[in-house]
Scaffold this motif. Sequence first.
Motif, PDB file in Angstrom:
ATOM      1  N   PRO A 122      -5.808  -9.804   0.671  1.00  0.00           N
ATOM      2  CA  PRO A 122      -4.981  -8.850   1.276  1.00  0.00           C
ATOM      3  C   PRO A 122      -5.574  -7.915   2.216  1.00  0.00           C
ATOM      4  O   PRO A 122      -5.835  -6.581   1.855  1.00  0.00           O
ATOM      5  CB  PRO A 122      -4.472  -8.172  -0.034  1.00  0.00           C
ATOM      6  N   ASP A 123      -5.867  -8.353   3.378  1.00  0.00           N
ATOM      7  CA  ASP A 123      -6.718  -7.272   4.034  1.00  0.00           C
ATOM      8  C   ASP A 123      -6.144  -7.876   5.842  1.00  0.00           C
ATOM      9  O   ASP A 123      -5.962  -8.928   5.914  1.00  0.00           O
ATOM     10  CB  ASP A 123      -8.060  -7.478   3.935  1.00  0.00           C
ATOM     11  N   PHE A 124      -5.892  -6.915   6.247  1.00  0.00           N
ATOM     12  CA  PHE A 124      -5.335  -7.157   7.794  1.00  0.00           C
ATOM     13  C   PHE A 124      -6.621  -7.754   8.605  1.00  0.00           C
ATOM     14  O   PHE A 124      -6.356  -8.360   9.753  1.00  0.00           O
ATOM     15  CB  PHE A 124      -4.925  -5.971   8.400  1.00  0.00           C
ATOM     16  N   ARG A 125      -7.671  -7.578   8.237  1.00  0.00           N
ATOM     17  CA  ARG A 125      -8.671  -8.253   8.991  1.00  0.00           C
ATOM     18  C   ARG A 125      -9.284  -9.571   8.636  1.00  0.00           C
ATOM     19  O   ARG A 125     -10.176 -10.211   8.809  1.00  0.00           O
ATOM     20  CB  ARG A 125     -10.100  -7.350   8.861  1.00  0.00           C
ATOM     21  N   ALA A 126      -8.242 -10.276   7.517  1.00  0.00           N
ATOM     22  CA  ALA A 126      -8.807 -11.555   7.152  1.00  0.00           C
ATOM     23  C   ALA A 126      -8.843 -12.752   8.142  1.00  0.00           C
ATOM     24  O   ALA A 126      -9.866 -13.331   7.951  1.00  0.00           O
ATOM     25  CB  ALA A 126      -7.438 -12.038   6.145  1.00  0.00           C
ATOM     26  N   ALA A 127      -8.070 -12.556   9.072  1.00  0.00           N
ATOM     27  CA  ALA A 127      -8.094 -13.729  10.269  1.00  0.00           C
ATOM     28  C   ALA A 127      -9.192 -13.401  11.159  1.00  0.00           C
ATOM     29  O   ALA A 127     -10.139 -14.327  11.332  1.00  0.00           O
ATOM     30  CB  ALA A 127      -6.827 -13.477  10.909  1.00  0.00           C
ATOM     31  N   HIS A 181      -0.693  -9.526  17.002  1.00  0.00           N
ATOM     32  CA  HIS A 181      -0.131  -9.202  15.695  1.00  0.00           C
ATOM     33  C   HIS A 181      -0.279  -7.613  15.226  1.00  0.00           C
ATOM     34  O   HIS A 181       0.350  -6.951  14.715  1.00  0.00           O
ATOM     35  CB  HIS A 181      -0.957 -10.047  14.586  1.00  0.00           C
ATOM     36  N   ARG A 182      -1.583  -7.547  16.070  1.00  0.00           N
ATOM     37  CA  ARG A 182      -1.987  -5.776  15.218  1.00  0.00           C
ATOM     38  C   ARG A 182      -1.048  -4.821  15.894  1.00  0.00           C
ATOM     39  O   ARG A 182      -0.713  -4.063  15.407  1.00  0.00           O
ATOM     40  CB  ARG A 182      -3.408  -5.463  15.815  1.00  0.00           C
ATOM     41  N   ARG A 183      -0.815  -5.141  17.291  1.00  0.00           N
ATOM     42  CA  ARG A 183       0.481  -4.475  18.002  1.00  0.00           C
ATOM     43  C   ARG A 183       1.591  -4.590  17.231  1.00  0.00           C
ATOM     44  O   ARG A 183       2.064  -3.206  16.876  1.00  0.00           O
ATOM     45  CB  ARG A 183       0.450  -4.997  19.382  1.00  0.00           C
ATOM     46  N   ALA A 215      -9.529  20.982  -0.219  1.00  0.00           N
ATOM     47  CA  ALA A 215     -10.333  21.933  -0.332  1.00  0.00           C
ATOM     48  C   ALA A 215      -9.763  23.125  -1.257  1.00  0.00           C
ATOM     49  O   ALA A 215     -10.285  23.720  -2.105  1.00  0.00           O
ATOM     50  CB  ALA A 215     -10.832  22.685   0.786  1.00  0.00           C
ATOM     51  N   ALA A 216      -8.331  22.947  -1.427  1.00  0.00           N
ATOM     52  CA  ALA A 216      -7.509  23.972  -2.182  1.00  0.00           C
ATOM     53  C   ALA A 216      -7.569  23.588  -3.640  1.00  0.00           C
ATOM     54  O   ALA A 216      -7.068  24.164  -4.802  1.00  0.00           O
ATOM     55  CB  ALA A 216      -5.948  23.931  -1.926  1.00  0.00           C
ATOM     56  N   GLY A 217      -8.266  22.350  -3.903  1.00  0.00           N
ATOM     57  CA  GLY A 217      -8.420  21.955  -5.253  1.00  0.00           C
ATOM     58  C   GLY A 217      -7.939  20.560  -5.828  1.00  0.00           C
ATOM     59  O   GLY A 217      -6.984  20.051  -5.422  1.00  0.00           O
ATOM     60  N   ILE A 218      -8.906  19.780  -6.471  1.00  0.00           N
ATOM     61  CA  ILE A 218      -8.496  18.507  -7.004  1.00  0.00           C
ATOM     62  C   ILE A 218      -8.391  18.747  -8.206  1.00  0.00           C
ATOM     63  O   ILE A 218      -9.299  19.097  -8.970  1.00  0.00           O
ATOM     64  CB  ILE A 218      -9.657  17.591  -6.476  1.00  0.00           C
ATOM     65  N   PRO A 219      -7.391  18.112  -8.929  1.00  0.00           N
ATOM     66  CA  PRO A 219      -7.267  17.893 -10.575  1.00  0.00           C
ATOM     67  C   PRO A 219      -8.680  17.437 -11.246  1.00  0.00           C
ATOM     68  O   PRO A 219      -9.329  16.659 -10.702  1.00  0.00           O
ATOM     69  CB  PRO A 219      -6.203  17.319 -10.817  1.00  0.00           C
ATOM     70  N   ALA A 220      -8.864  18.229 -12.249  1.00  0.00           N
ATOM     71  CA  ALA A 220     -10.157  17.690 -12.912  1.00  0.00           C
ATOM     72  C   ALA A 220      -9.754  16.481 -13.429  1.00  0.00           C
ATOM     73  O   ALA A 220      -8.993  15.796 -13.846  1.00  0.00           O
ATOM     74  CB  ALA A 220     -10.150  18.730 -14.114  1.00  0.00           C
ATOM     75  N   GLY A 221     -11.229  15.498 -13.385  1.00  0.00           N
ATOM     76  CA  GLY A 221     -10.939  14.234 -13.789  1.00  0.00           C
ATOM     77  C   GLY A 221     -10.608  13.124 -12.708  1.00  0.00           C
ATOM     78  O   GLY A 221     -10.614  12.128 -12.847  1.00  0.00           O
ATOM     79  N   VAL A 222     -10.257  13.592 -11.256  1.00  0.00           N
ATOM     80  CA  VAL A 222      -9.826  12.754 -10.480  1.00  0.00           C
ATOM     81  C   VAL A 222     -10.776  12.777  -9.368  1.00  0.00           C
ATOM     82  O   VAL A 222     -11.145  13.718  -8.918  1.00  0.00           O
ATOM     83  CB  VAL A 222      -8.462  13.254  -9.741  1.00  0.00           C
ATOM     84  N   ALA A 223     -11.338  11.614  -8.895  1.00  0.00           N
ATOM     85  CA  ALA A 223     -12.459  11.509  -7.979  1.00  0.00           C
ATOM     86  C   ALA A 223     -11.688  11.095  -6.491  1.00  0.00           C
ATOM     87  O   ALA A 223     -10.782  10.092  -6.644  1.00  0.00           O
ATOM     88  CB  ALA A 223     -13.490  10.525  -8.154  1.00  0.00           C
ATOM     89  N   VAL A 224     -11.837  11.887  -5.404  1.00  0.00           N
ATOM     90  CA  VAL A 224     -11.239  11.427  -4.270  1.00  0.00           C
ATOM     91  C   VAL A 224     -12.170  10.886  -3.402  1.00  0.00           C
ATOM     92  O   VAL A 224     -13.307  11.422  -3.075  1.00  0.00           O
ATOM     93  CB  VAL A 224     -10.368  12.664  -3.766  1.00  0.00           C
ATOM     94  N   THR A 225     -12.019   9.858  -2.461  1.00  0.00           N
ATOM     95  CA  THR A 225     -12.652   9.417  -1.422  1.00  0.00           C
ATOM     96  C   THR A 225     -11.901   9.243  -0.176  1.00  0.00           C
ATOM     97  O   THR A 225     -10.550   8.810  -0.226  1.00  0.00           O
ATOM     98  CB  THR A 225     -13.606   8.119  -1.540  1.00  0.00           C
ATOM     99  N   ILE A 226     -12.479   9.869   0.951  1.00  0.00           N
ATOM    100  CA  ILE A 226     -11.753   9.584   2.177  1.00  0.00           C
ATOM    101  C   ILE A 226     -12.573   8.412   2.938  1.00  0.00           C
ATOM    102  O   ILE A 226     -13.706   8.687   3.179  1.00  0.00           O
ATOM    103  CB  ILE A 226     -11.961  10.814   3.128  1.00  0.00           C
ATOM    104  N   ASP A 227     -11.755   7.618   3.556  1.00  0.00           N
ATOM    105  CA  ASP A 227     -12.505   6.579   4.173  1.00  0.00           C
ATOM    106  C   ASP A 227     -11.759   6.543   5.640  1.00  0.00           C
ATOM    107  O   ASP A 227     -10.482   5.834   5.897  1.00  0.00           O
ATOM    108  CB  ASP A 227     -12.447   5.089   3.581  1.00  0.00           C
ATOM    109  N   ALA A 228     -12.222   6.830   6.658  1.00  0.00           N
ATOM    110  CA  ALA A 228     -11.763   6.828   8.042  1.00  0.00           C
ATOM    111  C   ALA A 228     -12.211   5.507   8.813  1.00  0.00           C
ATOM    112  O   ALA A 228     -13.316   5.187   8.586  1.00  0.00           O
ATOM    113  CB  ALA A 228     -12.305   8.072   8.878  1.00  0.00           C
ATOM    114  N   ASP A 229     -11.364   4.767   9.214  1.00  0.00           N
ATOM    115  CA  ASP A 229     -11.672   3.389   9.947  1.00  0.00           C
ATOM    116  C   ASP A 229     -12.235   2.567   8.913  1.00  0.00           C
ATOM    117  O   ASP A 229     -13.292   1.963   8.860  1.00  0.00           O
ATOM    118  CB  ASP A 229     -12.397   3.441  11.147  1.00  0.00           C
ATOM    119  N   PRO A 230     -11.569   2.257   7.628  1.00  0.00           N
ATOM    120  CA  PRO A 230     -12.217   1.575   6.698  1.00  0.00           C
ATOM    121  C   PRO A 230     -12.587  -0.026   6.997  1.00  0.00           C
ATOM    122  O   PRO A 230     -11.606  -0.340   7.642  1.00  0.00           O
ATOM    123  CB  PRO A 230     -11.105   1.509   5.266  1.00  0.00           C
ATOM    124  N   MET A 231     -13.323  -0.547   6.311  1.00  0.00           N
ATOM    125  CA  MET A 231     -13.675  -1.946   6.622  1.00  0.00           C
ATOM    126  C   MET A 231     -13.003  -2.513   5.448  1.00  0.00           C
ATOM    127  O   MET A 231     -13.091  -4.105   5.602  1.00  0.00           O
ATOM    128  CB  MET A 231     -15.204  -2.188   6.770  1.00  0.00           C
TER     129      MET A 231
END
Length: 765
Positions: A603-608, A661-663, A746-762
């Motif tokens: 399930p990835d748009f880069r599969a092809a 397709h991408r367009r 920066a305003a705060g993340i609920p305790a026990g939740v890990a957040v990751t930001i991925d720009a241009d993810p592969m």
Amino acid sequence: MNSSPPLSGAAVYADVIVARPARGLDRPFTYRVPPALQPHVVAGAVVEVPFRGGSLVGYVIDLHADAPSSLAEDAIRDVLQVRSPREFWGEDLLGAAGWMQYYYGCLMVEALNAIIPEPVRAGLWRKRPARGAPARTRVVALTDNGPDPEPLLRALDGDGPQARRVLDALRRHGHLPASELLNLAHARTETIHHLRDAGLVKYRMVAPDQLSAWHDPLKGTSALGSTERPDLTPAQREAVDRILALRAQGKAAAVLLHGVTGSGKTEVYLRVLEAVTEAGGTAVVLVPEISLTPQAVHRYRTRLGEKVAVLHSGLTDAERHEQWWSLRRGGMAVALGARSCVFAPFDRPSVLVVDEEHDSSYKQDSSPRYHARQVAIRRALQGNGVVVLGSATPSLESYHWAREGRYHLLELGERVEGRPLPEVEIVDLRRFGRGRPVALGAVLRERMREALAAGGQVMLLMNRRGFSSYLMCTDCGHMERCPRCDISLTVHAAPECLRCHYCLFEKGHMAVCPGCTGVSLKYFGSGTQRVEEELLGAFPGISLARMDADTTRRPGDHLRLLEKFGRGEIQVLLGTQMIAKGHDFPGVTLVGVVLADTALNLPDFRAAERTFSLLVQVSGRAGRGARPGRVVVQTYNPDNPAVLLAARQDYKAFFDLELGHRRELSYPPFVHLVNVVFASEDEAAAQAAAHSLAAGILPEARALGAGWLGPAPCAIPRLHRKYRWHLTFKANKVQEIVPLIRKFLAAGIPAGVAVTIDADPMSML
Ligand code: ADP
Ligand code: ZN
């Protein structure tokens, strides 16, 4: 000494990023530089500063003459000590770090830490500055009179086999650096921590000469192939001339060198590097880790001499430290290495080559989640360098930008010496029906027989490791899944087990279905181990090697295998995508793709794109010598355009089709994706956090013209016991969305939740 010393007594203020990763501390803190230290404190220095009750190491990112108006003069404290010599790293790297923080949404300290390799940092973190002194390495060792491990191993349950392998490895090899131990024992850091907490192992620091290190896998190699300097083909000549002409203009530029497999791209790089280093310039050359073979390294070394520093994963900490300093001191002109080599400590390198620029290993999958190709382009912009991106199958993004005129497009349309591209046969696996599928169909077997009889070598691609992909009960449909990750366990033979490919959870085989207590458990899907078994049955006596993550755990293992193959000691090399990359083995006359479909249904748009590129790359390994090559591709999707166009090696047709397709669907290169993942052991918390980000920033994102997907559970909804939700933005500019996300977080993340930001993810699984 400083060329323009500050007026004596005049105040100088330093903006410092402290080396403690926390979102709340992700900003510069201002310190006064006492006059005695002023000659040594420049942007890019490492200093020790007072912080709260204690002191911390920090990076100086800027200097100014005025105290910030927001701070009272007596609230500003003094820099305590300088840990690095002056000009520890140059301006273009500092600029790249700032860009990474902004673009990838990482902490500035993470970006700066990425720039300085761990062993070099370790040297600076110690009390006395260690200029060039070899760093000591942190290793794991068995404790002398540890308790009986058995109770712990039992208690660790699914992690017990890993822990056992860790202990075995330490008994066999003595102490080992943690990263090597993890690789060798196929274990996770947590497992070592369990063993340490139980008093079975301990961490120690050892000096380089006490290290029972692996030998340098690149030393003393043989069978290295030709290193002569061939006459360039007209197409190569033109490419070299155009790159050097761009360099001569002294402005930043990017080139995409699109050359079919075997068209001599490496020769183009070599000529450019020769010219640049002769003129006193420096260069960075990036290759995928797997392509750092003795063969390739030898080619660069013999052509460019001793000025090439090779940064590869087989180096010990002490060697890495040494290499870094010799680059920094100006003793070397070329840095050759994988992803992190993009941070080679030159000041404004003249040329940065990114070979196989489409390769997904250039993207780091932990913070900072940078793409080395993009960082290379950034460094070129900062330092007026020329970036050369090379590939036979450029990423859709790069080729698109080249067509749009952002990069200069240079093409090598033919193989050198008029060698033909290999002839490709597609075999339709559907006609084998529903019986137990064989890995090697009749056509592939026949072609193998022919190739081997004629003395050729064979490469076989099976892009899935293990024996079978999963174990399922054909009575009740029960499938054995990882208890910590929501995915099926992969069946392994030798050692026999079911294993999670994400968290390494392991359990024994079973005969009885835990769902219905029936005995109809069956294996589905095959992997490299099953293909190996079938090959040994069909071709008794051949010399066969399997190359996948399971057979290449020690640093240098894959290099040793490739080297043996290069010497002709192995007739058939079977492996995952590891075998597809960049290798030049003239003896290979047949490439077989056992199953072309492994990536198509992800399930990835880069599969092809992935499928196309893998098939073209692996096909390109055939027929690189005097004898022409053949390729057999087995597939359940013989009509799929990615498969058909790969068989014809028609990159442009594939590009046009896929770009359409991408367009239509608004995917890269028409937008940038930014994926934000929330993970928590509490599913409601992960979900709520994703929704609160959506509620918090979607109105602003919409105003910027951005679209988004979600919030929704990730494709792998649970990993390492944590539930995962994500929100994916489709933005015109990453630089517009990431600051919104950072401000919100920066305003705060609920305790026990890990957040990751991925720009241009592969990968967005
Ligand atoms: P690519 O990187 O495009 O796949 P390589 O640079 O590995 O191709 O070149 C393929 C092979 O052709 C290598 O063995 C190389 O030594 C050889 N080669 C490259 N350029 C020339 C040339 N101009 N004349 C003869 N052989 C060449
Ligand atoms: Zn798992």
